[in-house]
Design an enzyme around this catalytic site. Structure first.
Site, PDB file in Angstrom:
ATOM      1  N   GLN A 144       0.832  -1.205   0.000  1.00 40.36           N
ATOM      2  CA  GLN A 144       0.000   0.000   0.000  1.00 40.36           C
ATOM      3  C   GLN A 144       0.864   1.251   0.000  1.00 40.36           C
ATOM      4  O   GLN A 144       1.625   1.476   0.949  1.00 40.36           O
ATOM      5  CB  GLN A 144      -0.890  -0.012   1.255  1.00 40.36           C
ATOM      6  CG  GLN A 144      -1.818   1.176   1.370  1.00 40.36           C
ATOM      7  CD  GLN A 144      -2.328   1.365   2.803  1.00 40.36           C
ATOM      8  OE1 GLN A 144      -1.577   1.306   3.757  1.00 40.36           O
ATOM      9  NE2 GLN A 144      -3.628   1.573   2.934  1.00 40.36           N
ATOM     10  N   GLY A 145       0.779   2.050  -1.040  1.00 42.66           N
ATOM     11  CA  GLY A 145       1.579   3.272  -1.138  1.00 42.66           C
ATOM     12  C   GLY A 145       0.757   4.508  -0.826  1.00 42.66           C
ATOM     13  O   GLY A 145       0.265   5.182  -1.739  1.00 42.66           O
ATOM     14  N   TYR A 146       0.601   4.774   0.450  1.00 35.54           N
ATOM     15  CA  TYR A 146      -0.187   5.948   0.871  1.00 35.54           C
ATOM     16  C   TYR A 146       0.720   7.008   1.496  1.00 35.54           C
ATOM     17  O   TYR A 146       0.911   8.076   0.966  1.00 35.54           O
ATOM     18  CB  TYR A 146      -1.239   5.528   1.909  1.00 35.54           C
ATOM     19  CG  TYR A 146      -2.516   4.944   1.357  1.00 35.54           C
ATOM     20  CD1 TYR A 146      -2.588   4.429   0.074  1.00 35.54           C
ATOM     21  CD2 TYR A 146      -3.650   4.896   2.154  1.00 35.54           C
ATOM     22  CE1 TYR A 146      -3.758   3.881  -0.407  1.00 35.54           C
ATOM     23  CE2 TYR A 146      -4.841   4.351   1.674  1.00 35.54           C
ATOM     24  CZ  TYR A 146      -4.889   3.849   0.403  1.00 35.54           C
ATOM     25  OH  TYR A 146      -6.043   3.312  -0.064  1.00 35.54           O
ATOM     26  N   SER A 147       1.272   6.668   2.695  1.00 38.12           N
ATOM     27  CA  SER A 147       2.018   7.669   3.460  1.00 38.12           C
ATOM     28  C   SER A 147       3.275   8.111   2.724  1.00 38.12           C
ATOM     29  O   SER A 147       3.863   7.353   1.944  1.00 38.12           O
ATOM     30  CB  SER A 147       2.419   7.088   4.814  1.00 38.12           C
ATOM     31  OG  SER A 147       1.281   6.822   5.587  1.00 38.12           O
ATOM     32  N   SER A 179       4.691  -1.276   4.051  1.00 33.69           N
ATOM     33  CA  SER A 179       4.957  -2.595   4.624  1.00 33.69           C
ATOM     34  C   SER A 179       5.094  -3.628   3.521  1.00 33.69           C
ATOM     35  O   SER A 179       4.276  -3.681   2.606  1.00 33.69           O
ATOM     36  CB  SER A 179       3.807  -3.020   5.539  1.00 33.69           C
ATOM     37  OG  SER A 179       3.566  -2.042   6.506  1.00 33.69           O
ATOM     38  N   GLU A 262     -10.191  -1.313   6.148  1.00 36.13           N
ATOM     39  CA  GLU A 262      -9.026  -1.576   6.982  1.00 36.13           C
ATOM     40  C   GLU A 262      -9.424  -1.553   8.451  1.00 36.13           C
ATOM     41  O   GLU A 262      -8.994  -2.372   9.246  1.00 36.13           O
ATOM     42  CB  GLU A 262      -7.945  -0.533   6.716  1.00 36.13           C
ATOM     43  CG  GLU A 262      -6.641  -0.834   7.426  1.00 36.13           C
ATOM     44  CD  GLU A 262      -5.569   0.218   7.154  1.00 36.13           C
ATOM     45  OE1 GLU A 262      -4.433  -0.038   7.505  1.00 36.13           O
ATOM     46  OE2 GLU A 262      -5.889   1.281   6.596  1.00 36.13           O
ATOM     47  N   GLU A 400      -5.276   9.172  17.598  1.00 41.82           N
ATOM     48  CA  GLU A 400      -5.739  10.562  17.648  1.00 41.82           C
ATOM     49  C   GLU A 400      -6.692  10.857  16.488  1.00 41.82           C
ATOM     50  O   GLU A 400      -7.709  11.530  16.648  1.00 41.82           O
ATOM     51  CB  GLU A 400      -4.541  11.519  17.610  1.00 41.82           C
ATOM     52  CG  GLU A 400      -3.713  11.521  18.891  1.00 41.82           C
ATOM     53  CD  GLU A 400      -2.912  10.240  19.108  1.00 41.82           C
ATOM     54  OE1 GLU A 400      -2.567   9.556  18.120  1.00 41.82           O
ATOM     55  OE2 GLU A 400      -2.636   9.907  20.273  1.00 41.82           O
TER      56      GLU A 400
END
Lengths: 413, 367
Positions: A144-147, A179, A262, A400
């Site tokens: 997964q390429g998000y952050s 990851s 998720e 948060e």
């Protein structure tokens, strides 16, 4: 969205308690157990036992996925037409529970749990045909390429760009906390396709072959010394327009749908009950710091009560899912509680283990390792589990962020 | 999987909430308590007419024959509307003690009609003796002699009858004693949660028909009473906890400081999110405890203890936070949120403390 406020005032859907599972579920459970007993090799079980994060040993997880796929159980959550099992929610829960109890390893699930539902919802027929079979068989491994380094909780600020050039996008930028990227052959990415609109409106969702020239993967070890995380660099990476999932600039909508899966797709109490079993064993172990410590026993008992409360809450959610609802903000509640309870269990375990959890021995995590261990057998993974538990309230939307979602969508603040 | 509320439960809930919203005004309640009236006879009669007192009474005795889940619905509303009448007290004593006694046929209809208001009298001055009472029941030539003292009877001043736990020749005994009987000396006192508390000295001779239960059935009833009372006190705590949270959320949306509503500050938002998370987790556990009791689940006794521990922990935290997030207004008697706080605190130690419930939870191994 399943609203707590609505739930409270209408009171039409309330919680189920611990009513006994009907007999046909007992039969179902027995059949799962029988299968697991035959299919799980000692190596696979050891990989399951020595899992210290959401990921087991990669090869063991992959092997297990192919065994499940051969049995027709590769993706129980999926619709039947795409290879699902047709099990109801309770059966799926039993399956996961039995796999966990039998110490089956965890396959890399980003494709099955996250991308799969997205493809089915937003993908073209061609995309479904191209990608779904490889996901369910485990032949394709997706990350997964998000952050990005500058975009964590504020994901919409992401800067990796995709510029249209004929029938291709040209991607430049970098992703981090990717990851298992070093084991993956595909990555699903959020990229910026329009810089001149508000951040969420200029994002697109791309499916990228990791073998494309211009991609570099840089794995780095986590605090426990193991490598699961990577940074991925994109330099003039050319991606066919056919690999756009959803419309151009619709990527944020696609991602939001995915984030819900998720968060909603996790059953924390299965793992937590296993942790409680470890705590009980720690209290009975003469070598444990927890032996004959009443203050420890009280804390374990309070933790068990909190796990019971979470389990009953998960059952409420399952009830609402059966009624066709989206878990919505309630999944944030479960994510916060489940991860924080997991951290509390990990703290109690490290306290019981004391110095005997301190030996660091990386080779012991390999499924084929049968040699001596520096730490007592029950403490081999205790420190790594404790270390890795700290990440659980960070990934998948920080605690948060989840509290912010609850404040906004449930409390209306 | 999901146990939806039954139609009967929904009807009970809706009607009870509507009644209390319309007829149990907070300001009237405050004036009444200030005037020394802790239990309103008109309210009790209304509860009877709506069938609330008949909930745990079997149908053959003119009742509704409902279970823990239905009683908990009322308990939750008692918490939400700060009911000072001894409703959960009477429901628990009726269901677990009187309802299994030989006198059920004569007493239960009077309870259902609101004429006989029973509460259990268990505690004594010496806290260590609470489950092995110093109060004794002895057979004499003149009849049954009940002798001793009972303390800290919550809302005892509002009861017509006490179900007294005593030590008899064959073990424990439950004795039904009219508070107005000769030989019962009552000291009443106001309590911080708006009730009339009571201590009483007992020295009287009774006919055998006052003895509800003796021996093993009396011990069984004690366990049943305690488990039910723990569940109902948890449900009442939950109702007050939710109300304290709702009041806090509403208030912080209205209250403006630094030119913006308090609710816009993230430091407060996350605290209110925590309050909600914990309240919802507690709700799940309490409803599970009710369903476990009603289905006769093996773990019902353990669930009751778990509910008591969780509700007590969360009720205390949420009601303290409610006061803090309001600020000074919450410390005044005229504002409602402090009254939730006081009732929750009173319920913490009713029947048993959190620590006692936790120890009992640990002693009950799961089956």
């Amino acid at each position: 969205m399943f609203s707590l406020a609505e739930h409270r005032t209408e009171r039409t859907r309330t919680v189920n308690a611990s009513n006994p599972i009907p007999t046909d579920y007992d039969t179902f459970r027995a059949s799962i157990r029988e299968f697991l007993k035959e299919a799980l090799t000692p190596e696979l079980i050891r990989a399951g036992e020595r899992t210290t994060s959401v990921f087991s040993d990669f090869e063991a997880g992959r092997q297990w996925q192919s065994i499940l796929h051969a049995k027709g159980w590769g993706a129980p959550e999926w619709p039947i037409e795409h290879g699902g099992t047709g099990w109801d929610i309770q059966q799926r829960y039993i399956f996961l529970e039995e796999c966990k109890l039998a110490n089956a390893p965890n396959p890399v699930m980003m494709g099955i749990q996250m991308l799969g539902p997205m493809l089915m919802h937003f993908g073209t027929e061609a995309q479904k045909t191209q990608f779904l079979p490889g996901i369910i068989s485990g032949d394709d491994v997706w990350c997964q390429g998000y952050s990005e380094p500058g975009s964590g909780s504020d994901l919409a600020s992401l800067k990796t760009t995709a510029e249209r050039d004929g029938e291709e996008y040209v991607v430049n930028g970098t992703k981090i906390w990717t990851s298992m990227a070093h084991h993956s052959n595909w990555i699903f990415c959020l990229v910026r396709t329009d810089k001149n609109v508000k951040p969420q409106a200029g994002i697109s969702f791309l499916l990228i072959d990791m073998a494309t020239p211009g991609i570099t993967v840089a794995p780095f070890p986590s605090l426990d010394g193991e490598v699961e995380q990577c940074q991925v660099f994109f330099e003039n990476v050319r991606v066919p327009v056919a690999n756009l999932l959803g419309e151009e600039n619709q990527g944020w909508t696609v991602a939001k749908y995915l984030l819900e899966f998720e968060r909603g797709g996790q059953h924390f109490t299965i793992e937590l009950k296993k942790q409680l079993g470890k705590l009980q064993r720690a209290m009975a172990n003469p070598n444990s710091r927890a032996i004959d410590d009443p203050t420890y026993a009280y804390r374990v008992a309070e933790t068990e009560i909190d796990v019971m409360a979470l389990e009953q809450t998960e059952l409420r959610i399952k009830g609402s899912l059966s009624a066709g609802d989206n878990p919505g903000a309630l999944s944030s509640l479960v994510k916060v509680s489940g991860t924080e309870l997991g951290q509390r269990c990990a703290e109690l375990l490290i306290e019981a283990a004391g110095q005997s959890a301190m030996p660091w021995q990386s080779d012991v995590l390999a499924p084929d390792y049968t040699g001596d261990t520096a730490a007592p057998a029950e403490c081999v993974t205790t420190m790594a589990e404790y270390i890795n538990s700290r990440a659980t309230t960070i990934y998948g939307g920080t605690a948060e962020i989840q509290r912010g979602i609850i404040a906004k969508h449930v409390l209306g603040l | 999987m999901s146990a939806h509320m039954t139609e009967d439960q929904t009807l009970l809930q809706d009607a009870a909430e509507r009644y209390l919203r319309d007829s149990y005004d907070f300001n009237q309640r405050r004036e009444r308590i200030a005037g020394g009236v802790y239990s309103d006879p008109g309210q009790w009669q209304a509860f009877a007419e709506m069938g609330w007192l008949a909930l745990p009474v079997p149908e053959e005795f003119g009742g509704l024959g409902m279970g823990t889940r239905e009683m908990a619905i009322l308990a939750e509303l008692c918490g939400q509307f700060l009911v000072t009448e001894p409703l959960i007290d009477a429901l628990a004593a009726t269901h677990a003690i009187i309802g299994v006694s030989q006198q059920q046929e004569s007493v239960l209809p009077r309870v259902a009609e609101g004429e006989l208001i029973p509460v259990a009298a268990i505690d004594e001055a010496d806290a260590t003796s609470r489950l092995s009472p110093g109060t004794t029941l002895t057979q004499t030539d003149a009849g049954w002699h009940l002798s001793g003292a009972k303390h800290w009877i919550s809302a005892g001043a509002s009861a017509t009858h006490l179900a007294v736990l005593a030590q008899g020749a064959e073990g424990l005994a439950w004795v039904l004693v009219p508070t107005a009987a000769d030989g019962v000396e009552c000291d009443t006192f106001p309590t911080h949660d708006g009730r009339g508390g009571m201590n009483c000295r007992l020295d009287l001779v009774l006919e055998a028909d006052h003895i509800l239960l003796q021996g093993q059935p009396a011990s069984d009833a004690l366990e049943a009473y305690r488990a039910l009372a723990m569940t109902l006190s948890s449900a009442e705590t939950l109702g007050a906890t939710q109300a304290a949270l709702d009041t806090t959320v509403d208030y912080t949306k209205q209250r403006v400081q630094f030119g913006q509503p308090l609710a816009s500050f993230q430091a407060l938002q996350h605290r209110m999110s925590n309050m909600l998370i914990q309240t919802e987790l507690t709700r799940s556990l309490i409803y599970a405890a009710c369903n476990a009791a009603d289905s006769g689940h093996d773990n019902a006794a353990r669930f009751a203890r778990a509910a008591k521990v969780k509700a007590t922990t969360v009720g205390r935290k949420v009601s303290q936070e409610a006061i803090q997030l309001h600020g000074g207004i919450a410390t005044t008697d005229e504002y409602i949120v402090g009254h939730f706080f006081k009732r929750i605190t009173a319920l913490e130690s009713w029947v048993c403390s959190k620590g006692e419930a936790l120890k009992e939870f640990m002693a009950l191994s799961p089956s």
